[in-house]
Motif scaffolding. Structure first.
Motif, PDB file in Angstrom:
ATOM      1  N   PRO A 140      -1.432  16.568 -22.307  1.00 11.46           N
ATOM      2  CA  PRO A 140      -1.791  15.226 -21.844  1.00 11.46           C
ATOM      3  C   PRO A 140      -0.922  14.705 -20.694  1.00 11.46           C
ATOM      4  O   PRO A 140      -1.316  13.755 -20.013  1.00 11.46           O
ATOM      5  CB  PRO A 140      -1.590  14.349 -23.097  1.00 11.46           C
ATOM      6  CG  PRO A 140      -1.611  15.290 -24.247  1.00 11.46           C
ATOM      7  CD  PRO A 140      -1.017  16.553 -23.720  1.00 11.46           C
ATOM      8  N   LEU A 141       0.222  15.332 -20.455  1.00 10.61           N
ATOM      9  CA  LEU A 141       1.159  14.810 -19.459  1.00 10.61           C
ATOM     10  C   LEU A 141       0.803  15.214 -18.033  1.00 10.61           C
ATOM     11  O   LEU A 141       1.169  14.521 -17.082  1.00 10.61           O
ATOM     12  CB  LEU A 141       2.580  15.294 -19.787  1.00 10.61           C
ATOM     13  CG  LEU A 141       3.106  14.941 -21.189  1.00 10.61           C
ATOM     14  CD1 LEU A 141       4.495  15.547 -21.390  1.00 10.61           C
ATOM     15  CD2 LEU A 141       3.129  13.439 -21.394  1.00 10.61           C
ATOM     16  N   GLY A 142       0.145  16.349 -17.867  1.00 13.20           N
ATOM     17  CA  GLY A 142      -0.224  16.803 -16.537  1.00 13.20           C
ATOM     18  C   GLY A 142       0.891  17.452 -15.759  1.00 13.20           C
ATOM     19  O   GLY A 142       0.655  18.043 -14.703  1.00 13.20           O
ATOM     20  N   ARG A 143       2.111  17.392 -16.259  1.00 15.68           N
ATOM     21  CA  ARG A 143       3.254  18.025 -15.601  1.00 15.68           C
ATOM     22  C   ARG A 143       4.354  18.241 -16.627  1.00 15.68           C
ATOM     23  O   ARG A 143       4.408  17.554 -17.658  1.00 15.68           O
ATOM     24  CB  ARG A 143       3.766  17.174 -14.438  1.00 15.68           C
ATOM     25  CG  ARG A 143       4.346  15.816 -14.824  1.00 15.68           C
ATOM     26  CD  ARG A 143       4.800  15.035 -13.594  1.00 15.68           C
ATOM     27  NE  ARG A 143       3.685  14.745 -12.701  1.00 15.68           N
ATOM     28  CZ  ARG A 143       3.568  15.246 -11.470  1.00 15.68           C
ATOM     29  NH1 ARG A 143       4.500  16.047 -10.982  1.00 15.68           N
ATOM     30  NH2 ARG A 143       2.526  14.946 -10.722  1.00 15.68           N
ATOM     31  N   ALA A 144       5.235  19.185 -16.355  1.00 15.71           N
ATOM     32  CA  ALA A 144       6.334  19.462 -17.291  1.00 15.71           C
ATOM     33  C   ALA A 144       7.356  20.368 -16.623  1.00 15.71           C
ATOM     34  O   ALA A 144       7.053  21.055 -15.639  1.00 15.71           O
ATOM     35  CB  ALA A 144       5.796  20.145 -18.554  1.00 15.71           C
ATOM     36  N   ASP A 145       8.575  20.334 -17.153  1.00 20.20           N
ATOM     37  CA  ASP A 145       9.542  21.398 -16.876  1.00 20.20           C
ATOM     38  C   ASP A 145       9.270  22.452 -17.945  1.00 20.20           C
ATOM     39  O   ASP A 145       9.601  22.259 -19.119  1.00 20.20           O
ATOM     40  CB  ASP A 145      10.971  20.884 -16.969  1.00 20.20           C
ATOM     41  CG  ASP A 145      12.002  22.012 -16.952  1.00 20.20           C
ATOM     42  OD1 ASP A 145      11.631  23.156 -16.592  1.00 20.20           O
ATOM     43  OD2 ASP A 145      13.161  21.769 -17.319  1.00 20.20           O
ATOM     44  N   LEU A 146       8.663  23.555 -17.544  1.00 20.46           N
ATOM     45  CA  LEU A 146       8.183  24.532 -18.514  1.00 20.46           C
ATOM     46  C   LEU A 146       9.319  25.218 -19.267  1.00 20.46           C
ATOM     47  O   LEU A 146       9.115  25.686 -20.389  1.00 20.46           O
ATOM     48  CB  LEU A 146       7.307  25.575 -17.815  1.00 20.46           C
ATOM     49  CG  LEU A 146       6.181  26.164 -18.664  1.00 20.46           C
ATOM     50  CD1 LEU A 146       5.225  25.082 -19.124  1.00 20.46           C
ATOM     51  CD2 LEU A 146       5.433  27.237 -17.896  1.00 20.46           C
ATOM     52  N   MET A 147      10.514  25.267 -18.693  1.00 16.00           N
ATOM     53  CA  MET A 147      11.638  25.862 -19.403  1.00 16.00           C
ATOM     54  C   MET A 147      11.997  25.016 -20.623  1.00 16.00           C
ATOM     55  O   MET A 147      12.133  25.534 -21.734  1.00 16.00           O
ATOM     56  CB  MET A 147      12.854  26.003 -18.482  1.00 16.00           C
ATOM     57  CG  MET A 147      12.654  26.950 -17.311  1.00 16.00           C
ATOM     58  SD  MET A 147      12.134  28.620 -17.768  1.00 16.00           S
ATOM     59  CE  MET A 147      13.558  29.198 -18.690  1.00 16.00           C
TER      60      MET A 147
END
Length: 411
Positions: A140-147
């Motif tokens: 739902p956020l559309g973005r993230a720091d994947l680590m």
């Protein structure tokens, strides 16, 4: 400390030089060509540190029984040292990867069945479930720091279940593990030794309490249960039991987290290969192997100190010298891999050294592969618009592991 190269002409290899760890592969290529068994000394006459760059030589030293892993801890614990260094080294000396034969085999045998190929493959579905749980919070956020949001929590949650550690403790376990990783990757300082010493003391106390609790309850068939069985048989001491569990937690998530992070970064940097993997999911197994080769999660590893003189690549290694195979270089060796700097998920020649070889081959290699396949399958299924974020990915200092500090993505 001023490094003194014992090899002529090409200069000194410094794995902590930012110019090296941000893009090590051109540096590796130069050393493979000009000085493939390269020695650095802290001062003239001091024992050397030998970096081994070619694939064949890396395999040779990884299989050698003429090296001692335990030697560094015997020296550190026998002489004057800061208390934090002593505490850290003394507890680390009980990890199976820091032990020589026959102790290494004895410790490994206690938990080997938990990480056997069939046992690892049986965890594929559960790994997929955990991956979906984590992605439920990300989508739902559309973005993230994947680590932070995915690459580290996923393998840590999986290995916690394999060991038998309470799921809710994973943030604390990660904090302790990161203290070890920071010390091993960066230039050692008293502050880093203090942080790592405090972390290893806290982790040690936590595991001893958990072992006591599990002794009083019903037996469970997890790694902790196997360790307790070996303890009852007299095959392990209490220190052995704690050290084995600590190693499983650390090694059981660090490599896989870097496989996931490095693999996503590589796919995003090679959109044609990402598109091909989406179109042909049957390539997932070879894609994960190519990720392990192309951006090896572990780049260099100390495999011990020389016991008796031996020759490698025309150089003589002497007792007391330390040997550091450069796995990331071996996996780009043009003598073994065609077009080694090309990322190709259809590559069939995958004799990479990412998990080592010989008696110290990574115990959790199959589990890491299973987790990697499940993680990438979930990411491609749940994040069809996955692309690099606005901020650039940033590599963490050091070359023991190849690790992204951040991996911003949007979707």
């Amino acid at each position: 400390m001023n490094a003194v190269p014992a090899s002529p002409g090409i200069g000194t290899f410094d794995q902590r030089d930012p110019a090296v760890w941000t893009d090590p592969y051109p540096v590796y290529a130069r050393f493979r060509a000009a000085d493939p068994v390269h020695c650095v000394r802290s001062a003239p006459g001091e024992p050397g540190v030998w970096y081994v760059f070619r694939h064949a030589d890396v395999l040779k030293v990884r299989r050698s029984r003429g090296l001692s892993r335990a030697a560094r801890h015997r020296r550190l614990c026998a002489g004057p040292a800061p208390d934090s260094l002593f505490r850290y080294s003394e507890k680390l000396s009980h990890w199976m990867v820091e032990r020589d034969a026959p102790d290494h085999a004895r410790l490994r045998a206690a938990v080997a069945e938990v990480f056997a190929p069939d046992a690892a493959r049986a965890l594929a579905a559960r790994t997929g479930e955990i991956a979906d749980e984590l992605l439920d919070g990300i989508v739902p956020l559309g973005r993230a720091d994947l680590m932070t949001a995915f690459a580290f929590p996923l393998p840590l949650l999986v290995i916690s279940e394999v060991i038998g550690l309470p799921r809710e403790d994973w943030p604390t376990l990660l904090r302790w593990s990161r203290a070890f990783s920071e010390l091993e990757n960066r230039r050692p300082t008293l502050a880093l030794y203090t942080e790592a010493g405090d972390a290893i003391d806290a982790f040690d106390a936590y595991l001893r309490e958990l072992l006591g609790h599990r002794r009083r309850g019903p037996r469970r068939d997890d790694a902790l249960g196997r360790v307790l069985d070996a303890r009852r048989r007299g095959a392990l001491t209490e220190d052995d039991a704690v050290g084995t569990l600590m190693l499983l937690l650390f090694a059981g998530h660090e490599t896989t987290a870097n496989l996931i992070g490095n693999g996503v970064h590589t796919l995003l940097s090679h959109p044609g290969q990402l598109r091909l993997l989406r179109e042909r999911p049957g390539l997932m197994e070879s894609a994960v192997e190519e990720m392990l080769r192309y951006e090896s999660p572990v780049q260099t590893v100390s495999i011990g100190h020389v016991r008796e003189p031996f020759t490698l690549g025309g150089r003589t290694l002497l007792p007391g010298d330390r040997v550091m195979p450069v796995l990331g270089s071996a996996n780009r060796d043009e003598r073994v891999f065609s077009a080694p700097d090309r990322f190709d998920i259809t590559r069939s020649d995958l004799r990479h050294a990412a998990f080592g070889t010989g008696v110290h081959t990574c115990l959790g290699a199959m589990l890491a592969r299973v987790e990697g396949r499940a993680a990438f399958s979930a990411l491609l299924r749940r994040l069809p618009g996955l692309r690099a974020g606005d901020a650039p990915a940033r590599w963490r200092e050091g070359l023991l592991t190849r690790e992204l500090a951040e991996l911003p993505v949007t979707f």
